[in-house]
Design a protein around this motif. Structure first.
Motif, short mmCIF file in Angstrom:
data_model
loop_
_atom_site.label_atom_id
_atom_site.label_comp_id
_atom_site.label_asym_id
_atom_site.label_seq_id
_atom_site.Cartn_x
_atom_site.Cartn_y
_atom_site.Cartn_z
N ASP A 43 0.85 -1.20 0.00
CA ASP A 43 0.00 0.00 0.00
C ASP A 43 0.88 1.25 0.00
N LYS A 44 1.46 1.57 1.15
CA LYS A 44 2.37 2.70 1.27
C LYS A 44 3.69 2.22 1.86
N LEU A 45 4.79 2.71 1.31
CA LEU A 45 6.11 2.34 1.81
C LEU A 45 6.98 3.58 1.94
N LYS A 46 7.83 3.57 2.96
CA LYS A 46 8.82 4.63 3.09
C LYS A 46 9.99 4.35 2.14
N ILE A 47 10.48 5.41 1.50
CA ILE A 47 11.70 5.32 0.71
C ILE A 47 12.77 6.12 1.44
N VAL A 48 13.86 5.46 1.81
CA VAL A 48 15.00 6.16 2.40
C VAL A 48 15.98 6.42 1.26
N GLY A 49 16.17 7.69 0.94
CA GLY A 49 16.99 8.01 -0.21
C GLY A 49 18.08 9.02 0.10
N HIS A 50 18.71 9.46 -0.97
CA HIS A 50 19.83 10.38 -0.84
C HIS A 50 19.36 11.72 -0.29
N CYS A 51 20.27 12.44 0.30
CA CYS A 51 19.99 13.76 0.87
C CYS A 51 20.45 14.86 -0.08
N ARG A 52 21.57 14.60 -0.71
CA ARG A 52 22.11 15.56 -1.69
C ARG A 52 22.51 14.81 -2.95
N ASN A 53 22.21 15.41 -4.09
CA ASN A 53 22.39 14.75 -5.39
C ASN A 53 23.86 14.48 -5.70
N ASN A 54 24.11 13.29 -6.25
CA ASN A 54 25.44 12.93 -6.76
C ASN A 54 26.55 13.20 -5.76
N ASN A 55 26.30 12.83 -4.50
CA ASN A 55 27.27 13.07 -3.44
C ASN A 55 27.67 11.72 -2.86
N SER A 56 28.95 11.37 -2.99
CA SER A 56 29.43 10.04 -2.59
C SER A 56 29.28 9.81 -1.09
N ARG A 57 29.46 10.85 -0.28
CA ARG A 57 29.32 10.68 1.17
C ARG A 57 27.89 10.32 1.53
#
Length: 355
Positions: free
Chosen positions: A121-135
């Motif tokens: 139904d609904k899921l949390k997505i844990v994603g990047h904080c800043r684009n194209n940032n290796s850290r």
């Protein structure tokens, strides 16, 4: 008479053969069962098309769902479905903290049937904080692996699934953005998987939960260097129980302020007597040395599995793996030293205050 019995015998054989054939045919006609999303650790390759600017700018308290299309390759075919996305969270919604906020995805039941996302139904997505940032990419992997590490201890934790998403802008104003994310299992499904029910009641004291389980969870938080949780307030904690009146089991989530993740925005709560997230603090309540030793034995038994999870990971850099192993070495040095156990887990532990 013999011919009569022979005919009856042949007739019975024909009935038996027909029954077997019918049974096999019925077995072959079982309804198709799509794979369970969290039943594998294989990386999922996805694309999501939506109006990216409208989505990431909608970070108010009443953020709304935005239409999107999710697609992935299945053999020679492309599976495509309508979904909805909205921003979520609190701290990371701040544009000064994260350029790309955390997301929640909502699936259309009809569109997602017989796909990898069926029955979701609904899921949390844990994603990047800043684009194209290796850290920040390493931070995603570190938090993902903490969830995997907790499941080494117990199945009573959230399952996660790693994915690589190509975000495509439907307005054609933003270039394609490829980032790693992970999905977190739904709370109610996690409870059901463990033969329990979700508990939504707050203000439950740690000592009114399952004592071994809450102590083990608190020791695990100490191991990964996370102090950003609280049982009575359900702060980064969910509760599950066998029945509505049973003692509940606390289940942790959201580890981005842990030392292992090493987020640049993470600072300890000012009420805690530590200056850095890398400084260990046990936030469980006082237990006897015997009770603690019972818990520590499990961590010693699982030590090799914890280390293997990180040492065999192809997600982390060598530098990050070494940092984790050093931090784990320190943890095991502490729990194997009676003086340090007394200092960290007994003398400096929280105590129940009776009036």
């Amino acid at each position: 008479m013999r011919s009569f019995f022979k005919i009856q015998f042949l007739f019975l054989i024909l009935i038996f053969i027909s029954a077997r054939l019918y049974s096999q045919e019925a077995e072959n006609e079982k309804p198709f069962e799509a794979p369970y999303l969290f039943g594998s650790d294989t990386l999922i390759e996805l694309s999501i098309t939506t109006n990216i600017k409208e989505l990431i700018r909608d970070t108010g308290k009443k953020s709304k769902y935005h239409q999107a299309r999710l697609s992935y390759q299945l053999g020679d075919s492309v599976v495509s479905m309508l979904v909805q996305l909205k921003t979520r969270g609190h701290y990371r919604k701040n544009k000064n903290v994260c350029a790309f906020p955390p997301l929640r995805i909502k699936f259309d039941k009809a569109s997602s049937s017989y796909t990898l996302f069926h029955d979701q139904d609904k899921l949390k997505i844990v994603g990047h904080c800043r684009n194209n940032n290796s850290r920040f990419q390493q931070m995603i992997f570190q938090e993902y692996l903490i969830y995997k590490a907790y499941q080494i201890l117990t199945p009573e934790g959230f399952s996660v699934r790693l994915a690589r998403i190509t975000y495509k802008d439907s307005a054609k104003e933003v270039k394609n953005l490829e980032e790693y994310v992970f999905f977190i299992e739904d709370f109610e499904k996690m409870a059901k998987r463990n033969g329990k029910i979700p508990i939504y009641k707050d203000r439950i004291h740690q000592n009114n939960t399952m004592i071994y389980e809450v102590t083990r969870m608190a020791v695990f938080q100490f191991m990964v260097g996370n102090t950003d949780w609280g049982v009575p307030t359900l702060h980064n904690i969910k509760m599950i129980a066998k029945t509505p009146t049973s003692r509940p089991v606390p289940v942790p989530y959201d580890f981005d302020w842990a030392s292992l993740v090493n987020a640049p925005y993470a600072v300890p709560n000012e009420k805690l007597d530590i200056e850095s997230i890398h400084e260990r603090l046990y936030r469980g309540y006082r237990r006897t040395p015997e009770e603690l030793e019972f818990v520590f034995k499990e961590f010693r038994m699982k030590k090799e599995s914890f280390y293997s999870l990180y040492q065999n990971s192809d997600l982390l850099t060598e530098k990050e793996i070494k940092r984790v192993i050093n931090y784990f070495d320190e943890f095991y040095d502490i729990i194997n030293n009676p003086k340090l156990v007394k200092r960290y887990f007994i003398d400096n532990s929280r105590q129940v205050r009776y009036k």
